[in-house]
Design a protein around this motif. Sequence first.
Motif, mmCIF file in Angstrom:
data_model
loop_
_atom_site.group_PDB
_atom_site.id
_atom_site.type_symbol
_atom_site.label_atom_id
_atom_site.label_comp_id
_atom_site.label_asym_id
_atom_site.label_seq_id
_atom_site.Cartn_x
_atom_site.Cartn_y
_atom_site.Cartn_z
ATOM 1 N N GLU A 1 0.819 -1.221 0.000
ATOM 2 C CA GLU A 1 0.000 0.000 0.000
ATOM 3 C C GLU A 1 0.846 1.261 0.000
ATOM 4 O OE1 GLU A 1 -2.816 -0.153 3.147
ATOM 5 O OE2 GLU A 1 -3.986 -1.775 2.241
ATOM 6 N N ASP A 2 2.095 1.155 0.439
ATOM 7 C CA ASP A 2 2.976 2.326 0.469
ATOM 8 C C ASP A 2 4.031 2.271 -0.636
ATOM 9 O OD1 ASP A 2 4.369 0.165 1.489
ATOM 10 O OD2 ASP A 2 5.262 1.264 3.164
ATOM 11 N N GLU A 3 3.786 1.451 -1.664
ATOM 12 C CA GLU A 3 4.764 1.250 -2.733
ATOM 13 C C GLU A 3 4.159 1.557 -4.102
ATOM 14 O OE1 GLU A 3 7.638 -2.306 -1.178
ATOM 15 O OE2 GLU A 3 5.633 -2.905 -1.862
ATOM 16 N N LEU A 4 5.070 1.678 -5.086
ATOM 17 C CA LEU A 4 4.676 1.873 -6.477
ATOM 18 C C LEU A 4 5.437 0.902 -7.361
ATOM 19 C CD1 LEU A 4 4.957 5.780 -6.701
ATOM 20 C CD2 LEU A 4 2.826 4.470 -6.546
ATOM 21 N N LEU A 5 4.779 0.375 -8.380
ATOM 22 C CA LEU A 5 5.489 -0.343 -9.442
ATOM 23 C C LEU A 5 6.145 0.712 -10.323
ATOM 24 C CD1 LEU A 5 6.132 -2.915 -11.091
ATOM 25 C CD2 LEU A 5 3.980 -2.528 -12.320
ATOM 26 N N THR A 6 7.458 0.624 -10.495
ATOM 27 C CA THR A 6 8.157 1.671 -11.246
ATOM 28 C C THR A 6 8.689 1.214 -12.597
ATOM 29 O OG1 THR A 6 10.095 1.205 -9.853
ATOM 30 C CG2 THR A 6 8.748 3.115 -9.271
ATOM 31 N N SER A 7 9.024 -0.063 -12.754
ATOM 32 C CA SER A 7 9.486 -0.527 -14.067
ATOM 33 C C SER A 7 9.323 -2.027 -14.214
ATOM 34 C CB SER A 7 10.950 -0.131 -14.313
ATOM 35 O OG SER A 7 11.813 -0.795 -13.409
ATOM 36 N N ILE A 8 9.371 -2.447 -15.459
ATOM 37 C CA ILE A 8 9.279 -3.866 -15.807
ATOM 38 C C ILE A 8 10.529 -4.219 -16.601
ATOM 39 C CG2 ILE A 8 7.941 -5.608 -17.067
ATOM 40 C CD1 ILE A 8 6.254 -2.358 -16.167
ATOM 41 N N ARG A 9 11.207 -5.259 -16.175
ATOM 42 C CA ARG A 9 12.448 -5.686 -16.817
ATOM 43 C C ARG A 9 12.201 -7.040 -17.497
ATOM 44 N NH1 ARG A 9 17.062 -3.061 -15.287
ATOM 45 N NH2 ARG A 9 18.295 -4.933 -15.701
ATOM 46 N N ILE A 10 12.334 -7.063 -18.819
ATOM 47 C CA ILE A 10 12.021 -8.262 -19.595
ATOM 48 C C ILE A 10 13.282 -8.778 -20.292
ATOM 49 C CG2 ILE A 10 10.686 -9.180 -21.526
ATOM 50 C CD1 ILE A 10 8.554 -7.098 -20.945
ATOM 51 N N PRO A 11 13.689 -10.005 -20.002
ATOM 52 C CA PRO A 11 14.828 -10.579 -20.739
ATOM 53 C C PRO A 11 14.524 -10.581 -22.236
ATOM 54 C CG PRO A 11 14.217 -11.974 -18.872
ATOM 55 C CD PRO A 11 13.134 -10.949 -19.011
#
Length: 284
Positions: free
Chosen positions: A163-173
């Motif tokens: 609840e106190d976090e954000l998704l900031t990026s997605i790393r895809i091989p």
Amino acid sequence: MIPAAFDYVAPTTVADALAALAEGGDEAKVLAGGQSLLPILRMRLNAPETVIDLGKIEELRGISEDGDTLVIGAMTTYADLLASDLVTEHAALLRAAIAEVADPQIRHRGTIGGALVHADPAGDVGAPVLALDADLVITGPGGERTVAASDFFEDLFTTAVGEDELLTSIRIPKHTGWGAAYEKFVRVAHQWSIVAVAATVKVADGQIAEAKIGLTNMGSTPLRAASVEAALAGGSTDAAAVAAASASAADGTNPPSDLNGDADYRKHLATVLTRRAVLAAVGS
């Protein structure tokens, strides 16, 4: 219907967004592309005191390379992903799935991160991200942490993002040279998936060297068809062999039953769509 009154905050940095989230606590909601949150607000299914709009945070947008990994900002829109040569070359499966999302208006507003955090099992982004063995970077008060896609989706509309976090990026091989296809079954155009299958396949010397299969709307979270992947590996690309391997696509799944079809119907669809997706991926 008109949403209940709320305070609106539009931070320009991740740090400011996290501060606003901490201040708002349980009564704050994060706005990414708005394709999920805005209808909920309009129907008053949720009435937050504060809405935190991430749209002005430029560091959360964009697509770049980091060695053998493709890095996608969480606020990158579907339209930007579709237009990216990097995504087309190194993550063709993601592009194939996003091309099936709703309509151009939605694709110009909707974001990959918003869809992933919303975690609707009928959404078109979760299965390809899972199949591509992505890692998701989550940022909170304690800094960054990375969660594998296989651990990111926890339950219906529930992810590893606190609840106190954000998704900031997605790393895809990078899956450079892999064939890819997304087979989506709907009754009406632009509908949520009744069932969909995301398949990416590496072919070498006329055989399937490796296959990765993600299933949409076959449980409370996106799923991998592990038995199909194992059966395809090292096998022939001919239709009969692929059909035999795809027969176990529904093993271990728990699809819903609703007005669009019962669980058994969806299990049958999963085997049919898996066969189609793998053959299309091999052909591509």
